[in-house]
Scaffold this motif. Structure first.
Motif, PDB file in Angstrom:
ATOM      1  N   HIS A   1     -13.096   8.051 -14.247  1.00 21.36           N
ATOM      2  CA  HIS A   1     -13.249   9.509 -14.296  1.00 21.36           C
ATOM      3  C   HIS A   1     -13.456  10.022 -12.879  1.00 21.36           C
ATOM      4  O   HIS A   1     -14.488  10.612 -12.547  1.00 21.36           O
ATOM      5  N   PHE A   2     -12.465   9.768 -12.045  1.00 21.58           N
ATOM      6  CA  PHE A   2     -12.513  10.178 -10.646  1.00 21.58           C
ATOM      7  C   PHE A   2     -11.132  10.693 -10.241  1.00 21.58           C
ATOM      8  O   PHE A   2     -10.117  10.073 -10.543  1.00 21.58           O
ATOM      9  N   SER A   3     -11.116  11.830  -9.554  1.00 20.15           N
ATOM     10  CA  SER A   3      -9.887  12.370  -8.998  1.00 20.15           C
ATOM     11  C   SER A   3     -10.159  12.861  -7.582  1.00 20.15           C
ATOM     12  O   SER A   3     -11.178  13.495  -7.327  1.00 20.15           O
ATOM     13  N   MET A   4      -9.269  12.524  -6.652  1.00 17.42           N
ATOM     14  CA  MET A   4      -9.341  13.072  -5.303  1.00 17.42           C
ATOM     15  C   MET A   4      -7.940  13.544  -4.941  1.00 17.42           C
ATOM     16  O   MET A   4      -7.034  12.746  -4.699  1.00 17.42           O
ATOM     17  N   ALA A   5      -7.747  14.846  -4.950  1.00 22.62           N
ATOM     18  CA  ALA A   5      -6.439  15.426  -4.675  1.00 22.62           C
ATOM     19  C   ALA A   5      -6.389  15.974  -3.256  1.00 22.62           C
ATOM     20  O   ALA A   5      -7.381  16.505  -2.749  1.00 22.62           O
ATOM     21  N   PHE A   6      -5.235  15.822  -2.608  1.00 18.40           N
ATOM     22  CA  PHE A   6      -5.038  16.418  -1.286  1.00 18.40           C
ATOM     23  C   PHE A   6      -3.795  17.293  -1.308  1.00 18.40           C
ATOM     24  O   PHE A   6      -2.895  17.127  -2.141  1.00 18.40           O
ATOM     25  N   GLU A   7      -3.765  18.231  -0.377  1.00 14.77           N
ATOM     26  CA  GLU A   7      -2.652  19.177  -0.284  1.00 14.77           C
ATOM     27  C   GLU A   7      -2.338  19.422   1.182  1.00 14.77           C
ATOM     28  O   GLU A   7      -3.245  19.662   1.989  1.00 14.77           O
ATOM     29  N   ILE A   8      -1.039  19.340   1.528  1.00 14.76           N
ATOM     30  CA  ILE A   8      -0.634  19.530   2.917  1.00 14.76           C
ATOM     31  C   ILE A   8       0.728  20.220   2.942  1.00 14.76           C
ATOM     32  O   ILE A   8       1.595  19.943   2.099  1.00 14.76           O
ATOM     33  N   MET A   9       0.932  21.124   3.882  1.00 10.92           N
ATOM     34  CA  MET A   9       2.157  21.918   3.929  1.00 10.92           C
ATOM     35  C   MET A   9       3.338  21.105   4.458  1.00 10.92           C
ATOM     36  O   MET A   9       3.192  20.308   5.396  1.00 10.92           O
TER      37      MET A   9
ATOM     38  N   VAL B   1      -5.374  19.518   6.085  1.00  9.66           N
ATOM     39  CA  VAL B   1      -5.316  18.864   4.778  1.00  9.66           C
ATOM     40  C   VAL B   1      -6.473  19.378   3.939  1.00  9.66           C
ATOM     41  O   VAL B   1      -7.637  19.309   4.354  1.00  9.66           O
ATOM     42  N   SER B   2      -6.179  19.922   2.764  1.00 13.32           N
ATOM     43  CA  SER B   2      -7.220  20.369   1.832  1.00 13.32           C
ATOM     44  C   SER B   2      -7.519  19.248   0.849  1.00 13.32           C
ATOM     45  O   SER B   2      -6.606  18.596   0.329  1.00 13.32           O
ATOM     46  N   LEU B   3      -8.797  19.014   0.588  1.00  8.78           N
ATOM     47  CA  LEU B   3      -9.221  17.935  -0.307  1.00  8.78           C
ATOM     48  C   LEU B   3     -10.099  18.501  -1.416  1.00  8.78           C
ATOM     49  O   LEU B   3     -10.934  19.378  -1.177  1.00  8.78           O
ATOM     50  N   LYS B   4      -9.928  17.982  -2.626  1.00  3.65           N
ATOM     51  CA  LYS B   4     -10.787  18.350  -3.750  1.00  3.65           C
ATOM     52  C   LYS B   4     -11.128  17.098  -4.552  1.00  3.65           C
ATOM     53  O   LYS B   4     -10.243  16.337  -4.929  1.00  3.65           O
ATOM     54  N   PHE B   5     -12.416  16.896  -4.794  1.00  4.16           N
ATOM     55  CA  PHE B   5     -12.910  15.745  -5.534  1.00  4.16           C
ATOM     56  C   PHE B   5     -13.498  16.205  -6.866  1.00  4.16           C
ATOM     57  O   PHE B   5     -14.170  17.232  -6.930  1.00  4.16           O
ATOM     58  N   GLY B   6     -13.277  15.434  -7.901  1.00  2.53           N
ATOM     59  CA  GLY B   6     -13.937  15.656  -9.178  1.00  2.53           C
ATOM     60  C   GLY B   6     -14.254  14.298  -9.776  1.00  2.53           C
ATOM     61  O   GLY B   6     -13.364  13.444  -9.894  1.00  2.53           O
ATOM     62  N   PHE B   7     -15.527  14.046 -10.111  1.00  4.21           N
ATOM     63  CA  PHE B   7     -15.852  12.725 -10.634  1.00  4.21           C
ATOM     64  C   PHE B   7     -17.149  12.717 -11.423  1.00  4.21           C
ATOM     65  O   PHE B   7     -17.961  13.642 -11.350  1.00  4.21           O
ATOM     66  N   GLU B   8     -17.312  11.641 -12.170  1.00  6.08           N
ATOM     67  CA  GLU B   8     -18.542  11.358 -12.890  1.00  6.08           C
ATOM     68  C   GLU B   8     -19.202  10.142 -12.253  1.00  6.08           C
ATOM     69  O   GLU B   8     -18.514   9.215 -11.801  1.00  6.08           O
ATOM     70  N   ALA B   9     -20.547  10.148 -12.208  1.00  7.74           N
ATOM     71  CA  ALA B   9     -21.298   9.023 -11.667  1.00  7.74           C
ATOM     72  C   ALA B   9     -22.384   8.643 -12.666  1.00  7.74           C
ATOM     73  O   ALA B   9     -23.140   9.504 -13.131  1.00  7.74           O
ATOM     74  N   ASN B  10     -22.464   7.358 -12.984  1.00  9.15           N
ATOM     75  CA  ASN B  10     -23.373   6.883 -14.026  1.00  9.15           C
ATOM     76  C   ASN B  10     -24.606   6.213 -13.438  1.00  9.15           C
ATOM     77  O   ASN B  10     -24.508   5.487 -12.438  1.00  9.15           O
ATOM     78  N   LYS B  11     -25.744   6.456 -14.058  1.00  9.01           N
ATOM     79  CA  LYS B  11     -26.974   5.797 -13.647  1.00  9.01           C
ATOM     80  C   LYS B  11     -26.795   4.305 -13.760  1.00  9.01           C
ATOM     81  O   LYS B  11     -26.333   3.789 -14.769  1.00  9.01           O
TER      82      LYS B  11
ATOM     83  N   THR C   1     -15.321  19.965  -2.324  1.00 10.34           N
ATOM     84  CA  THR C   1     -14.122  20.403  -1.610  1.00 10.34           C
ATOM     85  C   THR C   1     -14.361  20.411  -0.107  1.00 10.34           C
ATOM     86  O   THR C   1     -15.491  20.590   0.363  1.00 10.34           O
ATOM     87  N   THR C   2     -13.283  20.225   0.642  1.00 10.68           N
ATOM     88  CA  THR C   2     -13.354  20.344   2.097  1.00 10.68           C
ATOM     89  C   THR C   2     -11.940  20.463   2.644  1.00 10.68           C
ATOM     90  O   THR C   2     -10.958  20.342   1.908  1.00 10.68           O
ATOM     91  N   SER C   3     -11.811  20.712   3.927  1.00 15.14           N
ATOM     92  CA  SER C   3     -10.524  20.660   4.614  1.00 15.14           C
ATOM     93  C   SER C   3     -10.745  20.022   5.981  1.00 15.14           C
ATOM     94  O   SER C   3     -11.850  20.087   6.539  1.00 15.14           O
ATOM     95  N   LEU C   4      -9.713  19.382   6.493  1.00 13.86           N
ATOM     96  CA  LEU C   4      -9.817  18.720   7.791  1.00 13.86           C
ATOM     97  C   LEU C   4      -8.458  18.730   8.471  1.00 13.86           C
ATOM     98  O   LEU C   4      -7.432  19.010   7.844  1.00 13.86           O
ATOM     99  N   LYS C   5      -8.466  18.417   9.758  1.00 12.70           N
ATOM    100  CA  LYS C   5      -7.226  18.283  10.515  1.00 12.70           C
ATOM    101  C   LYS C   5      -6.950  16.800  10.725  1.00 12.70           C
ATOM    102  O   LYS C   5      -7.763  16.091  11.334  1.00 12.70           O
ATOM    103  N   ARG C   6      -5.811  16.327  10.237  1.00 14.79           N
ATOM    104  CA  ARG C   6      -5.508  14.900  10.306  1.00 14.79           C
ATOM    105  C   ARG C   6      -5.363  14.429  11.745  1.00 14.79           C
ATOM    106  O   ARG C   6      -5.622  13.252  12.064  1.00 14.79           O
ATOM    107  N   SER C   7      -4.987  15.333  12.653  1.00 14.50           N
ATOM    108  CA  SER C   7      -4.828  14.952  14.056  1.00 14.50           C
ATOM    109  C   SER C   7      -6.145  14.504  14.687  1.00 14.50           C
ATOM    110  O   SER C   7      -6.139  13.782  15.691  1.00 14.50           O
ATOM    111  N   THR C   8      -7.275  14.921  14.112  1.00 15.44           N
ATOM    112  CA  THR C   8      -8.578  14.501  14.617  1.00 15.44           C
ATOM    113  C   THR C   8      -8.706  12.986  14.584  1.00 15.44           C
ATOM    114  O   THR C   8      -9.374  12.384  15.435  1.00 15.44           O
ATOM    115  N   TRP C   9      -8.053  12.344  13.627  1.00 19.45           N
ATOM    116  CA  TRP C   9      -8.089  10.879  13.480  1.00 19.45           C
ATOM    117  C   TRP C   9      -6.856  10.223  14.107  1.00 19.45           C
ATOM    118  O   TRP C   9      -6.579   9.059  13.854  1.00 19.45           O
ATOM    119  N   GLY C  10      -6.106  10.983  14.901  1.00 21.05           N
ATOM    120  CA  GLY C  10      -4.949  10.438  15.598  1.00 21.05           C
ATOM    121  C   GLY C  10      -3.690  10.393  14.771  1.00 21.05           C
ATOM    122  O   GLY C  10      -2.690   9.778  15.186  1.00 21.05           O
TER     123      GLY C  10
END
Length: 205
Positions: free
Chosen positions: A39-47, A190-200, A167-176
């Motif tokens: 139950h984890f999703s990490m989506a990215f979006e880039i033009m 790059v726009s990032l969005k996370f959705g997840f469940e975490a269990n005890k 959610t967050t956004s970053l510039k990929r060039s920062t990492w070369g």
């Protein structure tokens, strides 16, 4: 406002410290949580060449963290993504993304987000600061996080579970990662969005 920070040992982003927003419970104490990879999703979006965004995700991730619901203190946590699990629904593009122009998965098989601090911003929201390690470089990233739900899971494992969005956004060039920037074929932001469940979970220490 409360701010807390700690040195963290590697192993789940971002996102996880949105649990900082949980409502205090009586007699709570630091609790260990494991990200549910089913139950984890990490989506990215880039033009792409300015025409339309390309959307994708990473299909393999693991993560753990410790959170105190009463004091709202996060003591450690990390997310680890397998870089070769990238998926954009296009085989040739995914193969290119795994090569050294982009993720260089053969040399750098993991992308790691390690939490360094957090700050509550509302009843169920907060800001997580962490170090993102990718392509042999590490730089700070901030995520806006929301705790959607905290309760005993109603079906299946029946563990106490946190539901989180970040959610967050970053510039990929920062990492070369500069392929396609000149000429402008692939966007830098790059726009990032996370959705997840975490269990005890009491068994990972």
């Amino acid at each position: 406002m409360k701010r807390s920070s700690a040195a963290l040992s590697p192993l789940a982003w971002a996102c996880l410290s949105s649990s900082l927003a949980i409502s205090p419970l009586a007699h709570a104490e630091p609790t260990k949580f494991t990200v549910d990879d089913e139950h984890f999703s990490m989506a990215f979006e880039i033009m792409h060449i300015g025409y339309a965004p390309v959307m994708g995700l990473f299909r393999e991730v693991e993560g753990q963290f410790v959170y105190d619901e009463e004091t709202r203190e996060l003591s450690l946590g990390e997310l680890v993504f397998k870089s070769d699990s990238v998926f954009t629904n296009h085989t040739k593009r995914d193969e290119h993304l795994r090569k050294d122009d982009f993720l260089h998965s053969g040399k750098f098989p993991e992308i790691t987000f390690t939490i360094t601090a957090f700050e509550t911003t509302g009843e169920n929201t907060g800001t997580v600061t962490g170090d993102l390690s990718m392509l042999g470089q590490t730089h700070p990233v901030e995520l806006d996080v929301t705790l959607n739900k905290a309760a005993v899971y109603p079906i299946g494992h029946e563990d106490y579970t946190l539901g989180i969005t970040a959610t967050t956004s970053l510039k990929r060039s920062t990492w070369g990662m500069t392929y396609g920037l000149d000429p402008a074929l692939v966007g830098d932001e790059v726009s990032l969005k996370f959705g997840f469940e975490a269990n005890k979970d009491s068994g990972w220490f």
